[in-house]
Design a protein around this motif. Structure first.
Motif, PDB file in Angstrom:
ATOM      1  N   ASN A   1       0.817  -1.217   0.000  1.00 61.53           N
ATOM      2  CA  ASN A   1       0.000   0.000   0.000  1.00 61.53           C
ATOM      3  C   ASN A   1       0.851   1.267   0.000  1.00 61.53           C
ATOM      4  O   ASN A   1       0.444   2.287  -0.560  1.00 61.53           O
ATOM      5  N   LEU A   2       2.028   1.208   0.618  1.00 65.56           N
ATOM      6  CA  LEU A   2       2.953   2.345   0.538  1.00 65.56           C
ATOM      7  C   LEU A   2       3.336   2.583  -0.918  1.00 65.56           C
ATOM      8  O   LEU A   2       3.329   3.729  -1.402  1.00 65.56           O
ATOM      9  N   VAL A   3       3.645   1.515  -1.637  1.00 65.52           N
ATOM     10  CA  VAL A   3       4.030   1.653  -3.043  1.00 65.52           C
ATOM     11  C   VAL A   3       2.850   2.148  -3.863  1.00 65.52           C
ATOM     12  O   VAL A   3       3.001   3.016  -4.739  1.00 65.52           O
ATOM     13  N   ARG A   4       1.662   1.599  -3.607  1.00 70.28           N
ATOM     14  CA  ARG A   4       0.469   2.077  -4.328  1.00 70.28           C
ATOM     15  C   ARG A   4       0.272   3.575  -4.127  1.00 70.28           C
ATOM     16  O   ARG A   4      -0.046   4.311  -5.063  1.00 70.28           O
ATOM     17  N   SER A   5       0.454   4.018  -2.901  1.00 68.32           N
ATOM     18  CA  SER A   5       0.290   5.443  -2.608  1.00 68.32           C
ATOM     19  C   SER A   5       1.315   6.277  -3.366  1.00 68.32           C
ATOM     20  O   SER A   5       0.982   7.336  -3.930  1.00 68.32           O
TER      21      SER A   5
ATOM     22  N   THR B   1       5.064  -4.637  -6.731  1.00 65.38           N
ATOM     23  CA  THR B   1       3.957  -3.685  -6.774  1.00 65.38           C
ATOM     24  C   THR B   1       4.296  -2.477  -7.626  1.00 65.38           C
ATOM     25  O   THR B   1       3.425  -1.894  -8.285  1.00 65.38           O
ATOM     26  N   LEU B   2       5.559  -2.089  -7.642  1.00 65.80           N
ATOM     27  CA  LEU B   2       5.988  -0.971  -8.466  1.00 65.80           C
ATOM     28  C   LEU B   2       5.735  -1.231  -9.949  1.00 65.80           C
ATOM     29  O   LEU B   2       5.616  -0.299 -10.742  1.00 65.80           O
ATOM     30  N   ALA B   3       5.605  -2.518 -10.327  1.00 69.88           N
ATOM     31  CA  ALA B   3       5.348  -2.869 -11.728  1.00 69.88           C
ATOM     32  C   ALA B   3       3.954  -2.457 -12.184  1.00 69.88           C
ATOM     33  O   ALA B   3       3.652  -2.542 -13.377  1.00 69.88           O
TER      34      ALA B   3
ATOM     35  N   MET C   1      -8.614   5.484  -5.526  1.00 71.26           N
ATOM     36  CA  MET C   1      -8.744   4.651  -4.346  1.00 71.26           C
ATOM     37  C   MET C   1      -8.345   5.431  -3.103  1.00 71.26           C
ATOM     38  O   MET C   1      -7.324   6.112  -3.088  1.00 71.26           O
ATOM     39  N   ALA C   2      -9.147   5.315  -2.061  1.00 69.08           N
ATOM     40  CA  ALA C   2      -8.804   5.965  -0.808  1.00 69.08           C
ATOM     41  C   ALA C   2      -7.582   5.283  -0.203  1.00 69.08           C
ATOM     42  O   ALA C   2      -7.378   4.087  -0.382  1.00 69.08           O
ATOM     43  N   PRO C   3      -6.740   6.038   0.536  1.00 67.81           N
ATOM     44  CA  PRO C   3      -5.553   5.428   1.136  1.00 67.81           C
ATOM     45  C   PRO C   3      -5.934   4.233   2.004  1.00 67.81           C
ATOM     46  O   PRO C   3      -6.826   4.316   2.848  1.00 67.81           O
ATOM     47  N   GLY C   4      -5.251   3.116   1.779  1.00 66.32           N
ATOM     48  CA  GLY C   4      -5.514   1.926   2.575  1.00 66.32           C
ATOM     49  C   GLY C   4      -6.702   1.117   2.132  1.00 66.32           C
ATOM     50  O   GLY C   4      -6.948   0.032   2.645  1.00 66.32           O
ATOM     51  N   ALA C   5      -7.481   1.611   1.153  1.00 69.12           N
ATOM     52  CA  ALA C   5      -8.703   0.917   0.756  1.00 69.12           C
ATOM     53  C   ALA C   5      -8.435  -0.374   0.022  1.00 69.12           C
ATOM     54  O   ALA C   5      -9.318  -1.188  -0.164  1.00 69.12           O
ATOM     55  N   SER C   6      -7.192  -0.567  -0.412  1.00 68.83           N
ATOM     56  CA  SER C   6      -6.873  -1.782  -1.159  1.00 68.83           C
ATOM     57  C   SER C   6      -6.690  -2.985  -0.257  1.00 68.83           C
ATOM     58  O   SER C   6      -6.336  -4.046  -0.710  1.00 68.83           O
ATOM     59  N   GLY C   7      -6.945  -2.841   0.994  1.00 64.92           N
ATOM     60  CA  GLY C   7      -6.946  -4.033   1.828  1.00 64.92           C
ATOM     61  C   GLY C   7      -6.028  -3.971   3.026  1.00 64.92           C
ATOM     62  O   GLY C   7      -5.734  -4.978   3.639  1.00 64.92           O
ATOM     63  N   ALA C   8      -5.553  -2.781   3.378  1.00 65.46           N
ATOM     64  CA  ALA C   8      -4.661  -2.693   4.527  1.00 65.46           C
ATOM     65  C   ALA C   8      -5.414  -3.019   5.793  1.00 65.46           C
ATOM     66  O   ALA C   8      -6.580  -2.729   5.920  1.00 65.46           O
TER      67      ALA C   8
END
Length: 689
Positions: free
Chosen positions: A56-60, A120-122, A682-689
């Protein structure tokens, strides 16, 4: 497998009942089949595993710097390269790129986390991904894994922050996969206690080297070490390639000639270049000396006596690069599938069932094109997860035995090959599935195709890597494993009984167990239910065992007939690659089945079982000619498998949107407004944190 938790459809029943059941399937809704409902955040948590916070850090960060996708198309090459470098340094400040380094040098002390971050960076711009891989994975990783404390203290802190940029200078114009034959030479000068690095011929120049053309100050250079007139094989040296000029800028170091590789098919935000060394001198301490050293008096020392074993042990510590590239290919596939599936859920074409035109994903052919690839992506994801965990355990010393190291190298090589080939195939199919819109640059496929194509070459040509897998299969990592080249391997196998080689695969004997476990006795492969995971595994294992034993027989027969071992190997090379690929396909299916079995009962398990069945049966269907040639499929059974694959596609179709949402690709990375519409970020953390 899916019928363990969901009542079977009418076409589930006949396919499990025997080879002669050939009636057309009824609609799924008429059979009592209950469609599962997916909790997308729970699915993302399953995929993210223990590193959800890292991912999630990388997604952000990807969302924050999403403009790089446009920069890649609008900037000049020079501007784009600088922007990619800036981005890499900015991301380094968040900690995401240094997670695999020791905490003492600013890292996170977690190799597993570093792989999760890289994969995830990919989801984003792949020039950024590769620049990160070069700087922190290859350059930094080589100094970490091949160097000792003196190198760590001198370089790692600045590498982790991105302040000191560097290169991994292994590949040469004339030698890529065959590292032992490199032409660069490092000669020890006893009088000055220096190594003299020399490019001995034109095709020995270092080529395609990331960070070389503009940004690198140092390079880890792989060269043939010569001490006292004796060759000691390939070793790694820290070599300055740029120095500060009087004005404070960077210029080539004395004796170093640098050239730009120029525009490439893709990844043009990475400054690949060529390096030529003309008697470049570096201090004795610049030898990365974890596995071998040269004393001031010119004495060569190594705890590993055998030079081949020493060489392969050195390369084995760099296996993380292969693991990362394979994972990057799998994640790039997720982006392509997310775009193509979302497009197919909103794009209509032709009036097939009524006045309104039909959604693309409601067409059976469209399902057949995309959904088996979706299932395979999930399968490879779980196989990659298992590989990453094993890598973490081996590199951190949890698993210290040599057998674990050899198995890790083999599975890493094979998974990288399967994952990157899958990316090439999936991205192309998804591009075509989006029609003309998929050809527009803003819809990402142009960059995905161009940037991932070289993944099949990065970290080893895929066919060469599968030869490494096959060598392990045929020798079971015998004590002589490290000392064997291809010819030695042929001689080794020829000296064994074929039955011994088959037993080494650890698959031998399992077929007998399946005959007892599955219905039908000797006809287990004709009477077993198609959705029985034991049947699916038995088919994959049979193929592997048969191919490995076939290769062994061919190698032995050729040598026994007096043929040159090199000629023998060349003639059976396609069988060697086939056996290795069959082995890897079996491991991937096992990983998927094992992961499904670990899930608690519920809709998520039902959905994963559906995907697992689809992956397994689509694989058998794709290789049906081989199974029929070898007596494991009748014509009727083959047709039944095709019907089942189509049925599974229909069951997966209502879940497809949720299944790609579960990947957690940031909306900003999907881009493609003309294909998928405008989606809310996507809201921060919404991807499943």
């Amino acid at each position: 497998m899916a019928t363990d938790t969901v009542p079977p459809t009418t076409d589930d029943a006949p396919t499990g009942a025997g080879p002669d059941a050939g009636t057309e399937p009824a609609a799924e809704g008429s059979s009592g089949y209950r469609q599962p409902t997916l909790d997308v955040p729970a699915l993302t948590r399953l995929l993210d595993g223990r590193y959800a916070e890292v991912r999630n850090l990388v997604r952000s960060n990807l969302a924050t710097y999403a403009s790089i996708l446009t920069d890649a198309e609008t900037m000049t090459t020079a501007e784009y390269r600088e922007r990619v470098k800036e981005l890499v340094v900015e991301m380094a400040s968040t900690g995401q790129t240094g997670m695999g380094f020791p905490a003492a040098y600013g890292g996170g002390d977690d190799i597993g986390a570093s792989i999760a971050a890289f994969e995830t960076l990919a989801f984003g711009d792949l020039s950024v991904l590769v620049k990160v891989g070069v700087q922190f994975g290859l350059f930094g990783g080589a100094i970490l894994q091949l160097g000792t404390e003196r190198h760590h203290e001198k370089y790692l802190r600045q590498i982790v922050t991105g302040e000191l940029m560097g290169c991994f200078a292994m590949t040469e114009t004339g030698h890529g996969s065959n590292v032992q034959a490199l032409g660069t030479v490092a000669t020890y000068d006893l009088a000055t206690q220096e190594f003299v690095i020399t490019t001995t011929r034109e095709d020995a120049r270092k080529d395609y080297i990331g960070n070389a053309a503009e940004h690198g100050e140092l390079a880890v250079v792989f060269a043939q070490l010569e001490v006292g007139g004796e060759g000691r094989g390939v070793h790694a040296f820290v070599v300055p390639i740029r120095v500060r000029s009087g004005s404070g800028g960077l210029e080539p170091a004395p004796g170093v000639t640098i050239a730009d590789d120029g525009l490439k098919m893709g990844l043009n935000g990475v400054d690949n270049g060529r390096l030529h060394f003309d008697h470049v001198r570096v201090p004795r301490e610049n030898l990365l000396n974890r596995f071998a050293d040269v004393t001031p008096s010119g004495v060569y020392e190594s705890a590993i006596e055998n030079p081949n074993r020493r060489f392969f042990t050195m390369l084995g510590t760099l296996v993380q690069g292969r693991v990362c590239v394979g994972g990057a290919g799998i994640n790039a596939s997720k982006v392509a599938l997310a775009i193509a599936v979302k497009y197919a859920e909103r794009r209509r074409q032709f009036e097939a069932t009524g006045e309104e035109e039909e959604l693309l994903l409601d067409y059976g052919m469209h399902q057949r094109r995309l959904l088996p690839l979706l299932a395979r992506t999930y399968a490879l994801h779980f196989a990659q997860d298992l590989l990453s965990a094993n890598l973490h355990d081996v590199l951190t010393g949890v698993k210290e035995d040599e057998q674990a190291q050899r198995e890790l190298e083999s599975v890493a090589a094979g998974t990288k090959a399967l994952g990157t080939w899958h990316a090439t195939r999936t991205i192309q199919e998804c591009r075509e599935a989006c029609g003309g819109a998929g050809y527009l640059a803003e819809n990402r496929f142009a960059a995905l195709k161009a940037d991932t194509d070289v993944f099949t070459t990065f970290e080893g040509d895929n066919h060469v890597l599968l030869q490494l897998v096959a060598k392990g299969l045929l020798t079971d990592y015998a004590g002589e494993f490290h000392d064997m080249d291809q010819l030695d391997m042929v001689r080794f196998v020829a000296g064994l009984a074929v039955e011994t080689v088959v037993e080494r695969t650890r698959v031998h004997g399992l077929i007998e167990r399946f005959r007892d476990l599955l219905p039908g006795g000797d006809d287990w492969d004709q009477d077993a239910g198609l959705l029985d995971p034991e049947y699916q595994l038995a088919m994959y294992r049979f193929r592997e065992e048969h191919m490995v034993s076939g290769v062994a027989r061919r190698l032995k027969r050729g040598v026994d007939n007096g043929m040159n071992p090199g000629v023998v190997f060349s003639r059976v090379q396609d069988h060697v690659i086939g056996a290795a690929r069959a082995h890897m396909e079996r491991l991937v299916l096992e990983a998927f089945i094992d992961r499904c079995r670990q899930l608690p009962e519920g809709d998520l398990k039902v959905a994963m079982n559906l995907l697992c069945d689809l992956h397994a049966l689509a694989g058998i269907e794709a290789d049906r000619a081989w199974f029929m040639e070898h007596g494991r499929l009748t014509v009727q059974r083959s047709k039944a498998i095709s019907r089942e694959v189509s049925s599974l596609c229909r069951k997966v179709r209502p879940l497809a949107g949720d299944l790609v949402d579960g990947f957690g690709v940031p909306v900003e990375m999907l881009r493609s407004p003309e294909l998928i519409g405008d989606l809310a970020p996507m809201a921060p953390g919404a991807s499943g944190a």
